[in-house]
Design a protein around this motif. Structure first.
Motif, PDB file in Angstrom:
ATOM      1  N   VAL A   1       0.838  -1.205   0.000  1.00 15.69           N
ATOM      2  CA  VAL A   1       0.000   0.000   0.000  1.00 15.69           C
ATOM      3  C   VAL A   1       0.877   1.261   0.000  1.00 15.69           C
ATOM      4  CG1 VAL A   1      -0.174   0.094   2.527  1.00 15.69           C
ATOM      5  CG2 VAL A   1      -2.029   1.026   1.119  1.00 15.69           C
ATOM      6  N   THR A   2       2.151   1.094   0.368  1.00 20.38           N
ATOM      7  CA  THR A   2       3.061   2.254   0.404  1.00 20.38           C
ATOM      8  C   THR A   2       3.400   2.750  -0.999  1.00 20.38           C
ATOM      9  OG1 THR A   2       4.863   0.648   0.538  1.00 20.38           O
ATOM     10  CG2 THR A   2       4.124   1.655   2.620  1.00 20.38           C
ATOM     11  N   SER A   3       2.974   2.007  -2.038  1.00 26.03           N
ATOM     12  CA  SER A   3       3.227   2.483  -3.415  1.00 26.03           C
ATOM     13  C   SER A   3       2.113   3.405  -3.885  1.00 26.03           C
ATOM     14  CB  SER A   3       3.300   1.279  -4.363  1.00 26.03           C
ATOM     15  OG  SER A   3       1.995   0.706  -4.463  1.00 26.03           O
ATOM     16  N   ARG A   4       1.125   3.649  -3.002  1.00 27.07           N
ATOM     17  CA  ARG A   4      -0.035   4.448  -3.383  1.00 27.07           C
ATOM     18  C   ARG A   4       0.075   5.851  -2.779  1.00 27.07           C
ATOM     19  NH1 ARG A   4      -5.041   0.132  -2.565  1.00 27.07           N
ATOM     20  NH2 ARG A   4      -3.978  -1.656  -3.524  1.00 27.07           N
ATOM     21  N   LEU A   5      -0.150   6.872  -3.585  1.00 21.72           N
ATOM     22  CA  LEU A   5      -0.144   8.250  -3.080  1.00 21.72           C
ATOM     23  C   LEU A   5      -1.564   8.802  -3.188  1.00 21.72           C
ATOM     24  CD1 LEU A   5       1.819  10.577  -2.089  1.00 21.72           C
ATOM     25  CD2 LEU A   5       1.689  11.423  -4.438  1.00 21.72           C
ATOM     26  N   ALA A   6      -2.154   9.155  -2.036  1.00 25.47           N
ATOM     27  CA  ALA A   6      -3.488   9.772  -2.051  1.00 25.47           C
ATOM     28  C   ALA A   6      -3.308  11.270  -2.222  1.00 25.47           C
ATOM     29  CB  ALA A   6      -4.220   9.476  -0.742  1.00 25.47           C
ATOM     30  N   ILE A   7      -4.033  11.859  -3.165  1.00 27.07           N
ATOM     31  CA  ILE A   7      -3.964  13.321  -3.338  1.00 27.07           C
ATOM     32  C   ILE A   7      -5.369  13.880  -3.184  1.00 27.07           C
ATOM     33  CG2 ILE A   7      -3.133  15.239  -4.721  1.00 27.07           C
ATOM     34  CD1 ILE A   7      -1.432  13.370  -6.339  1.00 27.07           C
TER      35      ILE A   7
ATOM     36  N   HIS B   1      -0.815  15.729  -0.537  1.00 23.55           N
ATOM     37  CA  HIS B   1      -0.253  14.510  -1.106  1.00 23.55           C
ATOM     38  C   HIS B   1       0.163  13.588   0.040  1.00 23.55           C
ATOM     39  CE1 HIS B   1       0.186  17.919  -3.775  1.00 23.55           C
ATOM     40  NE2 HIS B   1       0.306  17.115  -4.804  1.00 23.55           N
ATOM     41  N   MET B   2      -0.605  12.504   0.251  1.00 20.43           N
ATOM     42  CA  MET B   2      -0.448  11.688   1.434  1.00 20.43           C
ATOM     43  C   MET B   2       0.226  10.358   1.088  1.00 20.43           C
ATOM     44  SD  MET B   2      -2.186  13.988   3.067  1.00 20.43           S
ATOM     45  CE  MET B   2      -2.695  13.478   4.687  1.00 20.43           C
ATOM     46  N   GLY B   3       1.504  10.215   1.522  1.00 20.23           N
ATOM     47  CA  GLY B   3       2.239   8.975   1.250  1.00 20.23           C
ATOM     48  C   GLY B   3       2.606   8.290   2.546  1.00 20.23           C
ATOM     49  N   ILE B   4       2.433   6.952   2.611  1.00 19.36           N
ATOM     50  CA  ILE B   4       2.704   6.252   3.874  1.00 19.36           C
ATOM     51  C   ILE B   4       3.891   5.295   3.728  1.00 19.36           C
ATOM     52  CG2 ILE B   4       0.364   6.445   4.769  1.00 19.36           C
ATOM     53  CD1 ILE B   4      -0.246   3.655   3.848  1.00 19.36           C
ATOM     54  N   SER B   5       4.481   4.940   4.873  1.00 18.20           N
ATOM     55  CA  SER B   5       5.656   4.059   4.870  1.00 18.20           C
ATOM     56  C   SER B   5       5.688   3.287   6.174  1.00 18.20           C
ATOM     57  CB  SER B   5       6.940   4.898   4.719  1.00 18.20           C
ATOM     58  OG  SER B   5       7.036   5.842   5.777  1.00 18.20           O
ATOM     59  N   LYS B   6       6.357   2.117   6.171  1.00 13.79           N
ATOM     60  CA  LYS B   6       6.455   1.309   7.396  1.00 13.79           C
ATOM     61  C   LYS B   6       7.458   1.930   8.355  1.00 13.79           C
ATOM     62  CE  LYS B   6       4.527  -1.848   8.502  1.00 13.79           C
ATOM     63  NZ  LYS B   6       3.268  -1.684   9.319  1.00 13.79           N
ATOM     64  N   ASP B   7       8.492   2.566   7.806  1.00 19.56           N
ATOM     65  CA  ASP B   7       9.479   3.227   8.666  1.00 19.56           C
ATOM     66  C   ASP B   7       9.457   4.725   8.386  1.00 19.56           C
ATOM     67  OD1 ASP B   7      11.360   0.422   7.742  1.00 19.56           O
ATOM     68  OD2 ASP B   7      10.511   0.762   9.755  1.00 19.56           O
TER      69      ASP B   7
ATOM     70  N   SER C   1       8.434   5.080  -2.753  1.00 18.76           N
ATOM     71  CA  SER C   1       8.396   4.489  -4.099  1.00 18.76           C
ATOM     72  C   SER C   1       6.934   4.438  -4.529  1.00 18.76           C
ATOM     73  CB  SER C   1       8.981   3.076  -4.051  1.00 18.76           C
ATOM     74  OG  SER C   1       8.798   2.471  -5.323  1.00 18.76           O
ATOM     75  N   VAL C   2       6.524   5.476  -5.289  1.00 21.12           N
ATOM     76  CA  VAL C   2       5.106   5.670  -5.636  1.00 21.12           C
ATOM     77  C   VAL C   2       4.860   5.192  -7.069  1.00 21.12           C
ATOM     78  CG1 VAL C   2       3.317   7.438  -5.987  1.00 21.12           C
ATOM     79  CG2 VAL C   2       4.930   7.633  -4.071  1.00 21.12           C
ATOM     80  N   SER C   3       3.771   4.459  -7.282  1.00 23.07           N
ATOM     81  CA  SER C   3       3.467   4.007  -8.649  1.00 23.07           C
ATOM     82  C   SER C   3       2.090   4.463  -9.115  1.00 23.07           C
ATOM     83  CB  SER C   3       3.500   2.473  -8.710  1.00 23.07           C
ATOM     84  OG  SER C   3       2.354   1.966  -8.009  1.00 23.07           O
ATOM     85  N   THR C   4       1.199   4.802  -8.161  1.00 24.96           N
ATOM     86  CA  THR C   4      -0.196   5.066  -8.522  1.00 24.96           C
ATOM     87  C   THR C   4      -0.767   6.193  -7.668  1.00 24.96           C
ATOM     88  OG1 THR C   4      -0.319   2.663  -8.830  1.00 24.96           O
ATOM     89  CG2 THR C   4      -2.408   3.873  -8.932  1.00 24.96           C
ATOM     90  N   LEU C   5      -1.543   7.066  -8.312  1.00 26.21           N
ATOM     91  CA  LEU C   5      -2.156   8.198  -7.605  1.00 26.21           C
ATOM     92  C   LEU C   5      -3.628   7.883  -7.347  1.00 26.21           C
ATOM     93  CD1 LEU C   5      -0.685  11.166  -9.707  1.00 26.21           C
ATOM     94  CD2 LEU C   5       0.372   9.889  -7.814  1.00 26.21           C
ATOM     95  N   PHE C   6      -4.104   8.191  -6.158  1.00 26.92           N
ATOM     96  CA  PHE C   6      -5.509   8.016  -5.803  1.00 26.92           C
ATOM     97  C   PHE C   6      -6.063   9.406  -5.505  1.00 26.92           C
ATOM     98  CE2 PHE C   6      -6.033   3.362  -5.008  1.00 26.92           C
ATOM     99  CZ  PHE C   6      -4.739   2.979  -5.326  1.00 26.92           C
ATOM    100  N   LEU C   7      -6.854   9.957  -6.418  1.00 25.17           N
ATOM    101  CA  LEU C   7      -7.321  11.336  -6.287  1.00 25.17           C
ATOM    102  C   LEU C   7      -8.713  11.408  -5.687  1.00 25.17           C
ATOM    103  CD1 LEU C   7      -4.869  12.342  -7.840  1.00 25.17           C
ATOM    104  CD2 LEU C   7      -6.386  13.644  -9.332  1.00 25.17           C
TER     105      LEU C   7
END
Ligand SMILES: Nc1ncnc2c1ncn2[C@@H]1O[C@H](COP(=O)(O)OP(=O)(O)O)[C@@H](O)[C@H]1O
Ligand SMILES: O=C(CO)[C@H](O)[C@H](O)COP(=O)(O)O
Length: 552
Positions: free
Chosen positions: A286-292, A300-306, A449-455
């Motif tokens: 899910v960390t490859s997803r960027l919510a905008i 621009h909301m990006g998440i990570s485990k660390d 490491s972002v691959s897809t945008l969720f708008l």
């Protein structure tokens, strides 16, 4: 049993989303389907340049209007929970919870300093000069839009009429959950993201002392919150009888600890099941997803485990959006507001308005079709081959974190007709997408490491805005089945507070769904790469101009 099987009787949740321009409510079922929606504009005052104020009483009244509308005709026993999200505006109340003025006019009806208010410039400059360690957790530079600078401004400018009488300083999402339940506990989301609170260490006394707000330390943070709950946690005994009457809901209804609006949007979109759409993120974490979340502003909301430290991008924030994940939040202070500003301020706007009205279209739908008319055989985006915009008309939030930056337009001609307006509108939409590209590059350089945008958000309803984000970032854009995804996020909070879901993640998976996928037109990549080079030259030149003018 996980709720939502078709045999399950309807379980409904109410989501309330307090945006900048309006308050919205939705009735959402356990599958994330919106059954009812209502919106109500809310007043804003701009008494001086860069001073933006609202009234918490107006906002609460609007919440009551829209909530009553969405539960009309519903069996109230089927309503299981209520969740709020709101902009990160600062609400000021006295010791009896009555509004206090945040202005020199002494108008206590205007007791909210809005998120986009930029009055506290000298205060935030002094805070950043301290280089205190908490600043590492807001991208290295605190934004003038966060709460500490505004609190310091109130202490330094409204000592007698406001500061000395203040009993409670709330982030707007927390004000709403207090108003509903009487519980003054704050959400981990608002305190971590806007107040420098640490999920691990709590408040940092040395920070408040260093910036001149030792008052809070002295009374053990009672004015700004010393009880903190995770978003979605159930507050106290739920709705008070008074609030229940105001909202048209049953007393005792579960009410969730709230979220800031961008974070609710992130919850509403980022957990969707993407199988079957041929997307790279199907096989990625899910960390490859960027919510905008694209509304008046864009987040621009990006998440990570660390934790990932991205210079000029807010965070890393622990558990501020998806529990157990770190969050980085890039942002553009004005996006929808900028597009409205450029369109409404153009000489051809009256003609546009008349023509759009005649066609019963929004001005944006009209502009989009007008661009298709004038583009001829070339891709519509190529119309701005010699018109370029730099979008920081309200400073740069991310990744440059420079509130002194200004907007720029190059390529103007003598004509000011509808074609010119349409192409300027297009260049502005593209400039916002280039700003997103710059934010993504900063986040990836730091480890994302972002691959897809969720708008989601109001601008996600504009097909041109969405397509330009895909073309300019080169990434597919996912739009949710429910266009009002921020409200789904707020409803997810209510669903969690009701106990119908064991976790936020479970509710996210169940309640957010893919609606549409917009793929980038990679054949146009070369053109946008050249435009991006020009885009980056614009800010370089702007800095050169400032240096020349500052020089002797
Ligand atoms: N259908 C639409 N088409 C194009 N733009 C839209 C549409 N609906 C809203 N917008 C734009 O989105 C912005 C408001 O988005 P919204 O998410 O409602 O904002 P907020 O949450 O900040 O109140 C405005 O700039 C408005 O012009
Ligand atoms: O800073 C924020 C989120 O972290 C503000 O709440 C957000 O930028 C305002 O949202 P909107 O543009 O939807 O009104």
């Amino acid at each position: 049993m996980i709720p939502g099987g078709d045999q399950e009787p309807g379980r409904y949740y109410v989501g309330v989303d307090v945006g900048t321009g309006s308050v919205r409510a939705a009735l959402v079922d356990q599958r994330g389907v919106l059954l009812a929606f209502a919106a109500q504009p809310v007043n804003q005052w701009e008494p001086h340049f860069n001073h933006h104020e609202q009234s918490s009483e107006d906002i609460w009244a609007a919440c009551c209007v829209v909530t009553k509308k969405v539960v009309q005709g519903i069996d109230l026993n089927q309503i299981r929970g209520l969740g709020f999200d709101a902009t990160c505006s600062l609400v000021v109340l006295d010791k009896q919870f009555h509004p206090l003025p945040v202005n020199h006019e002494g108008d206590s009806h205007r007791n909210v300093i809005m998120w986009l208010d930029h009055r506290a410039v000298s205060q935030v400059h002094r805070i950043n000069e301290t280089q205190h360690s908490v600043l590492q957790y807001v991208g290295g530079v605190m934004s003038v839009e966060m709460q500490a600078p505004k609190l310091l401004w109130l202490k330094e400018n409204l000592r007698e009429t406001c500061w000395d009488k203040a009993g409670h300083f709330f982030d707007l999402p927390d004000f709403l959950s207090w108003k509903a339940t009487g519980v003054t506990a704050r959400s981990l989301c608002s305190l971590v993201c806007k107040w420098t609170y640490s999920a691990e260490k709590g408040w940092d006394d040395s920070f408040w002392k260093m910036i001149g707000l030792e008052d809070f330390v002295a009374d053990n943070y009672s004015k700004i919150g010393n009880e903190v709950l995770p978003p979605g946690a159930s507050l106290g005994n739920g709705l008070t009888p008074e609030a229940a009457k105001d909202l048209g809901l049953p007393a005792g209804l579960a009410v969730a600890a709230s979220l800031i609006d961008a974070h609710a949007g992130g919850l509403g979109v980022i957990g969707a099941d993407v199988r079957g759409h041929g997307l790279a993120c199907e096989g990625q974490p899910v960390t490859s997803r960027l919510a905008i979340i694209c509304g008046t502003s864009s987040c621009h909301m990006g998440i990570s485990k660390d934790p990932i430290f991205v210079p000029g991008v807010w965070g890393p924030y622990f558990s501020a959006m998806v529990p157990g994940f770190w969050l980085n939040e890039g942002g553009q202070s004005v996006t929808g507001k900028l597009i409205d500003h450029m369109v409404q301020g153009h000489a051809a706007f009256p003609e546009l308005q008349a023509k759009a009205t005649a066609r019963c279209q929004s001005v944006y739908a009209y502009l989009n079709s007008h661009l298709d008319l004038i583009k001829k055989a070339q891709p519509v985006g190529f119309l701005t081959v010699d018109l370029h915009v730099w979008p920081d008309f309200h400073g740069n939030r991310s990744p440059l974190a420079d509130l002194t930056l200004k907007g720029m337009v190059t390529g103007l001609k003598l004509s000011q007709d509808l074609d010119d307006l349409a192409i300027l509108y297009l260049a502005t939409v593209q400039a916002i997408a280039f700003g997103t590209r710059l934010i993504i590059e900063a986040m990836e350089a730091a480890g994302h490491s972002v691959s897809t945008l969720f708008l989601c958000g109001g601008l996600s309803k504009n097909p041109l805005f969405v397509q330009m984000h895909a073309d300019i970032t080169g990434m597919p854009v996912i739009l949710s089945q429910e266009v009002e995804s921020v409200l789904v996020g707020a409803a997810i909070l209510g669903a969690c507070a009701s106990g119908d879901f064991a976790s936020v993640q479970e509710a996210m998976a169940r309640m957010s769904k893919v609606g549409k996928v917009v793929f980038p037109r990679l054949e146009d990549k070369r053109f946008y790469d050249k435009k991006y080079q020009v885009f980056m030259k614009l800010v370089e030149h702007q800095k050169e101009y400032a240096a020349i003018m500052k020089g002797d």
